[in-house]
Design an enzyme around this catalytic site. Structure first.
Site, PDB file in Angstrom:
ATOM      1  N   TYR A   1      -4.597   0.984 -14.578  1.00 47.85           N
ATOM      2  CA  TYR A   1      -5.288   0.109 -13.612  1.00 47.85           C
ATOM      3  C   TYR A   1      -6.774  -0.004 -13.969  1.00 47.85           C
ATOM      4  O   TYR A   1      -7.612   0.723 -13.430  1.00 47.85           O
ATOM      5  CB  TYR A   1      -5.175   0.687 -12.203  1.00 47.85           C
ATOM      6  CG  TYR A   1      -3.760   0.896 -11.717  1.00 47.85           C
ATOM      7  CD1 TYR A   1      -2.895  -0.185 -11.539  1.00 47.85           C
ATOM      8  CD2 TYR A   1      -3.303   2.172 -11.414  1.00 47.85           C
ATOM      9  CE1 TYR A   1      -1.600   0.016 -11.081  1.00 47.85           C
ATOM     10  CE2 TYR A   1      -2.005   2.374 -10.950  1.00 47.85           C
ATOM     11  CZ  TYR A   1      -1.159   1.291 -10.790  1.00 47.85           C
ATOM     12  OH  TYR A   1       0.118   1.485 -10.338  1.00 47.85           O
TER      13      TYR A   1
ATOM     14  N   ASP B   1      -7.883   1.203  -2.928  1.00 51.25           N
ATOM     15  CA  ASP B   1      -8.246   2.363  -3.760  1.00 51.25           C
ATOM     16  C   ASP B   1      -9.740   2.626  -3.646  1.00 51.25           C
ATOM     17  O   ASP B   1     -10.182   3.774  -3.516  1.00 51.25           O
ATOM     18  CB  ASP B   1      -7.926   2.104  -5.236  1.00 51.25           C
ATOM     19  CG  ASP B   1      -6.449   1.926  -5.506  1.00 51.25           C
ATOM     20  OD1 ASP B   1      -5.879   0.935  -5.017  1.00 51.25           O
ATOM     21  OD2 ASP B   1      -5.850   2.779  -6.183  1.00 51.25           O
TER      22      ASP B   1
ATOM     23  N   TYR C   1      -3.905  -5.572 -19.437  1.00 46.74           N
ATOM     24  CA  TYR C   1      -3.434  -5.527 -18.057  1.00 46.74           C
ATOM     25  C   TYR C   1      -2.720  -6.834 -17.741  1.00 46.74           C
ATOM     26  O   TYR C   1      -3.210  -7.922 -18.064  1.00 46.74           O
ATOM     27  CB  TYR C   1      -4.586  -5.313 -17.064  1.00 46.74           C
ATOM     28  CG  TYR C   1      -4.050  -5.269 -15.646  1.00 46.74           C
ATOM     29  CD1 TYR C   1      -3.470  -4.113 -15.159  1.00 46.74           C
ATOM     30  CD2 TYR C   1      -4.040  -6.412 -14.843  1.00 46.74           C
ATOM     31  CE1 TYR C   1      -2.900  -4.082 -13.892  1.00 46.74           C
ATOM     32  CE2 TYR C   1      -3.485  -6.394 -13.577  1.00 46.74           C
ATOM     33  CZ  TYR C   1      -2.915  -5.217 -13.108  1.00 46.74           C
ATOM     34  OH  TYR C   1      -2.351  -5.194 -11.864  1.00 46.74           O
TER      35      TYR C   1
ATOM     36  N   GLN D   1      -5.111  -6.742   0.359  1.00 47.11           N
ATOM     37  CA  GLN D   1      -4.512  -5.396   0.404  1.00 47.11           C
ATOM     38  C   GLN D   1      -4.850  -4.745   1.742  1.00 47.11           C
ATOM     39  O   GLN D   1      -5.612  -5.312   2.525  1.00 47.11           O
ATOM     40  CB  GLN D   1      -5.055  -4.556  -0.764  1.00 47.11           C
ATOM     41  CG  GLN D   1      -4.000  -4.263  -1.821  1.00 47.11           C
ATOM     42  CD  GLN D   1      -4.387  -3.141  -2.754  1.00 47.11           C
ATOM     43  OE1 GLN D   1      -5.559  -2.791  -2.870  1.00 47.11           O
ATOM     44  NE2 GLN D   1      -3.410  -2.567  -3.441  1.00 47.11           N
TER      45      GLN D   1
ATOM     46  N   ASP E   1       4.110  -1.471  -3.112  1.00 49.18           N
ATOM     47  CA  ASP E   1       4.681  -2.591  -3.862  1.00 49.18           C
ATOM     48  C   ASP E   1       6.197  -2.782  -3.758  1.00 49.18           C
ATOM     49  O   ASP E   1       6.667  -3.831  -3.390  1.00 49.18           O
ATOM     50  CB  ASP E   1       4.298  -2.466  -5.336  1.00 49.18           C
ATOM     51  CG  ASP E   1       2.790  -2.396  -5.535  1.00 49.18           C
ATOM     52  OD1 ASP E   1       2.056  -2.188  -4.557  1.00 49.18           O
ATOM     53  OD2 ASP E   1       2.336  -2.550  -6.672  1.00 49.18           O
TER      54      ASP E   1
ATOM     55  N   ARG F   1       8.622   2.936 -12.298  1.00 45.82           N
ATOM     56  CA  ARG F   1       7.975   1.671 -11.952  1.00 45.82           C
ATOM     57  C   ARG F   1       9.000   0.686 -11.391  1.00 45.82           C
ATOM     58  O   ARG F   1      10.206   0.889 -11.530  1.00 45.82           O
ATOM     59  CB  ARG F   1       7.304   1.064 -13.203  1.00 45.82           C
ATOM     60  CG  ARG F   1       6.229   1.925 -13.838  1.00 45.82           C
ATOM     61  CD  ARG F   1       4.945   1.946 -13.068  1.00 45.82           C
ATOM     62  NE  ARG F   1       4.404   0.611 -12.804  1.00 45.82           N
ATOM     63  CZ  ARG F   1       3.301   0.387 -12.095  1.00 45.82           C
ATOM     64  NH1 ARG F   1       2.642   1.391 -11.547  1.00 45.82           N
ATOM     65  NH2 ARG F   1       2.876  -0.828 -11.892  1.00 45.82           N
TER      66      ARG F   1
ATOM     67  N   TYR G   1       8.309   5.152  -7.620  1.00 44.05           N
ATOM     68  CA  TYR G   1       7.154   4.490  -7.007  1.00 44.05           C
ATOM     69  C   TYR G   1       7.206   4.556  -5.477  1.00 44.05           C
ATOM     70  O   TYR G   1       7.086   5.625  -4.917  1.00 44.05           O
ATOM     71  CB  TYR G   1       7.189   3.052  -7.529  1.00 44.05           C
ATOM     72  CG  TYR G   1       5.863   2.394  -7.789  1.00 44.05           C
ATOM     73  CD1 TYR G   1       4.769   3.072  -8.253  1.00 44.05           C
ATOM     74  CD2 TYR G   1       5.746   1.020  -7.591  1.00 44.05           C
ATOM     75  CE1 TYR G   1       3.585   2.403  -8.508  1.00 44.05           C
ATOM     76  CE2 TYR G   1       4.562   0.344  -7.859  1.00 44.05           C
ATOM     77  CZ  TYR G   1       3.487   1.049  -8.309  1.00 44.05           C
ATOM     78  OH  TYR G   1       2.326   0.368  -8.560  1.00 44.05           O
ATOM     79  N   TRP G   2       7.414   3.437  -4.789  1.00 42.74           N
ATOM     80  CA  TRP G   2       7.381   3.466  -3.316  1.00 42.74           C
ATOM     81  C   TRP G   2       8.786   3.553  -2.721  1.00 42.74           C
ATOM     82  O   TRP G   2       8.984   3.248  -1.560  1.00 42.74           O
ATOM     83  CB  TRP G   2       6.656   2.231  -2.783  1.00 42.74           C
ATOM     84  CG  TRP G   2       5.189   2.256  -3.094  1.00 42.74           C
ATOM     85  CD1 TRP G   2       4.565   1.660  -4.147  1.00 42.74           C
ATOM     86  CD2 TRP G   2       4.151   2.941  -2.371  1.00 42.74           C
ATOM     87  NE1 TRP G   2       3.209   1.917  -4.122  1.00 42.74           N
ATOM     88  CE2 TRP G   2       2.925   2.700  -3.041  1.00 42.74           C
ATOM     89  CE3 TRP G   2       4.130   3.748  -1.215  1.00 42.74           C
ATOM     90  CZ2 TRP G   2       1.710   3.216  -2.607  1.00 42.74           C
ATOM     91  CZ3 TRP G   2       2.915   4.255  -0.777  1.00 42.74           C
ATOM     92  CH2 TRP G   2       1.733   3.990  -1.472  1.00 42.74           C
TER      93      TRP G   2
ATOM     94  N   GLU H   1      -0.741  10.145  -9.482  1.00 41.43           N
ATOM     95  CA  GLU H   1      -0.653   8.973  -8.601  1.00 41.43           C
ATOM     96  C   GLU H   1       0.323   9.241  -7.457  1.00 41.43           C
ATOM     97  O   GLU H   1       0.046   8.934  -6.301  1.00 41.43           O
ATOM     98  CB  GLU H   1      -0.198   7.771  -9.436  1.00 41.43           C
ATOM     99  CG  GLU H   1      -0.209   6.441  -8.721  1.00 41.43           C
ATOM    100  CD  GLU H   1       0.212   5.290  -9.648  1.00 41.43           C
ATOM    101  OE1 GLU H   1       0.602   5.560 -10.810  1.00 41.43           O
ATOM    102  OE2 GLU H   1       0.151   4.136  -9.201  1.00 41.43           O
TER     103      GLU H   1
HETATM  104  C1  GLC Z   1      -0.176   0.069  -7.177  1.00 40.27           C
HETATM  105  C2  GLC Z   1      -0.028   0.576  -5.746  1.00 40.27           C
HETATM  106  C3  GLC Z   1      -1.176   0.061  -4.905  1.00 40.27           C
HETATM  107  C4  GLC Z   1      -2.493   0.453  -5.544  1.00 40.27           C
HETATM  108  C5  GLC Z   1      -2.557   0.026  -7.023  1.00 40.27           C
HETATM  109  C6  GLC Z   1      -3.752   0.613  -7.755  1.00 40.27           C
HETATM  110  O1  GLC Z   1      -0.058  -1.314  -7.247  1.00 40.27           O
HETATM  111  O2  GLC Z   1       1.196   0.215  -5.200  1.00 40.27           O
HETATM  112  O3  GLC Z   1      -1.098   0.573  -3.616  1.00 40.27           O
HETATM  113  O4  GLC Z   1      -3.545  -0.086  -4.857  1.00 40.27           O
HETATM  114  O5  GLC Z   1      -1.406   0.459  -7.700  1.00 40.27           O
HETATM  115  O6  GLC Z   1      -3.764   2.009  -7.627  1.00 40.27           O
END
Ligand code: GLC
Length: 418
Positions: free
Chosen positions: A30, A37, A82, A102, A160, A193, A340-341, A384
């Protein structure tokens, strides 16, 4: 355990991820400034450098659109590798940004920075206040449905690939997005992911909004996905309360914000899924509940909302996993401790839930969650996210919000509250 060393390491991570006036979530995966964040980072950085904490939030707001929206990514400078980068979003402004938002936690985090720096921070808070109000106004104007906050893309939720969006995502056609190269799976194990079919749909939603020129009215009417996100509603309600507090502090008029709070409280009631007995997201295209008990539902306490059935779910789930609130119910078929989520534990979400629990007088539960997160990070590192059963680190390493959460809340030396 040498906690002093861990405190130092957390500060070091934030410093290494510091790009001058903003902090990247982690190197590589990222490489830009992400909205929520950065708000977490400001909270963390304020533990050792309040001026730099103000700069973090102020830099985020350089990306604010004229209509008040604060984008989920600000592309301050081109980073190679990216996807989807500024060329894909194609937003005609400088600095380049994404076109979606967000979780609006900036007011909450700005308040916490201000509480630590009332004297010199007043001028920062005064300057920021109007910007925060206009972002909140944007939400109220374009995104409130019956008092619930709507998202137009799963990335807006910050969670996400949460199960909340599964039903609605199934109705999104991702078959026409053409060829593209993902970059996230070059940094992290693809098992951790979102899947390719999810990614195709993410792009289809992005292209829809981009191709209508980010017209919120058109998006509200026709975008492929529109969900009332229970997590967003709770976070926005909380943020409006913090904004109200700031308005009083700075002698601003409060009627408008008070009105938002009343509307959002009504929205919270609509999020209640009586059949399943928990707060839930709603697909606004079909009117159906998502029937998902994800970590978004447990942000209720953080919004000042308590419910005995939510406490019962919380106790049941916490009896199944040692490391804090998983992003999905371990009893659900969709649960995956790696992806992930869809199962992993996230330290930032643990912090918000625990702070909410403490504020709602569930002190023991809050302290247990803090201790669990403390050992998770101390034993497994500043990652993370983590496997909720065994704590295996997942996703990116040297993660900024994990470091911030350590400094503000999880470390034994942290204040452990706002
Ligand atoms: C992912 C996460 C999101 C976060 C981003 C950067 O997309 O789901 O919540 O803001 O990564 O860390």
């Amino acid at each position: 355990m040498n906690y002093d060393k861990l405190d130092k390491r957390a500060r070091k991570i934030l410093q290494v991820n510091d790009r001058g006036l903003y902090t990247v979530p982690t190197k590589g995966l990222y490489p830009y400034q992400w909205n929520w964040d950065s708000a977490f980072c400001a909270w963390g950085i304020a533990t050792y450098d309040v001026r730099r904490a103000w700069a973090e939030i102020e830099t985020l707001f350089t990306g604010q659109w004229d209509n008040g929206m604060v984008p989920h990514i600000v592309f301050h400078k081109q980073a190679i590798g990216y996807f989807p980068g500024p060329d894909v979003w194609n937003v005609p402004r400088v600095p380049h940004t994404s076109g979606i938002t967000q979780p609006p936690i900036a007011a909450t985090m700005a308040r916490s920075v201000y509480e630590q720096d009332k004297h010199y921070g007043r001028v920062h808070m005064e300057l920021l206040y109007g910007r925060l109000v206009s972002w909140h106004r944007w939400f109220v104007k374009y995104r409130l449905h019956d008092g619930m906050v709507a998202i137009t893309h799963p990335w807006e939720s910050g969670r996400d690939n949460a199960i909340d969006w599964d039903g609605a995502m199934a109705n999104v056609d991702g078959s026409n997005v053409g060829e593209y190269t993902r970059r996230d799976t070059a940094h992290v194990d693809p098992e951790m992911r979102p899947k390719k079919e999810d990614y195709d749909r993410y792009l289809a939603m992005l292209y829809f909004s981009r191709d209508c020129g980010w017209d919120e009215v058109e998006i509200a009417k026709n975008s492929p996905l529109r969900m009332a996100d229970v997590g967003m509603t709770f976070l926005f309600l909380r943020a409006c309360r913090d904004l109200l507090h700031l308005a009083l502090e700075l002698d601003h008029e409060t009627d408008e914000i008070q009105g938002w709070i009343t509307t959002l409280k009504g929205g919270v009631d609509r999020h209640w899924n009586a059949e399943r007995g928990h707060y839930d997201s709603i697909d606004l295209r079909t009117g159906e509940f998502a029937n998902s008990l994800s970590s978004g539902s447990f942000l209720c306490w953080y919004a000042g909302v308590d419910h005995p059935q939510m406490l019962a779910h919380y106790e049941r789930i916490m009896g199944m996993v040692p490391f804090g609130v998983p992003s999905n119910d371990p009893a659900a078929d969709t649960f995956n401790p790696k992806r992930y989520w869809r199962g992993p534990t996230w330290s930032n979400v643990n912090a918000l839930i625990a702070i909410g629990l403490a504020e709602m007088h569930h002190i023991t539960k809050a302290e247990e969650l803090r201790k669990a997160t403390q050992s998770l990070i101390a034993e497994h590192g500043f990652f993370e996210y983590f496997d909720p059963y065994i704590g295996t680190p997942e996703g990116g390493d040297n993660f900024s919000w994990t470091a911030a959460i350590w400094l503000t809340w999880a470390s034994p030396h942290a204040k452990g509250r706002f």
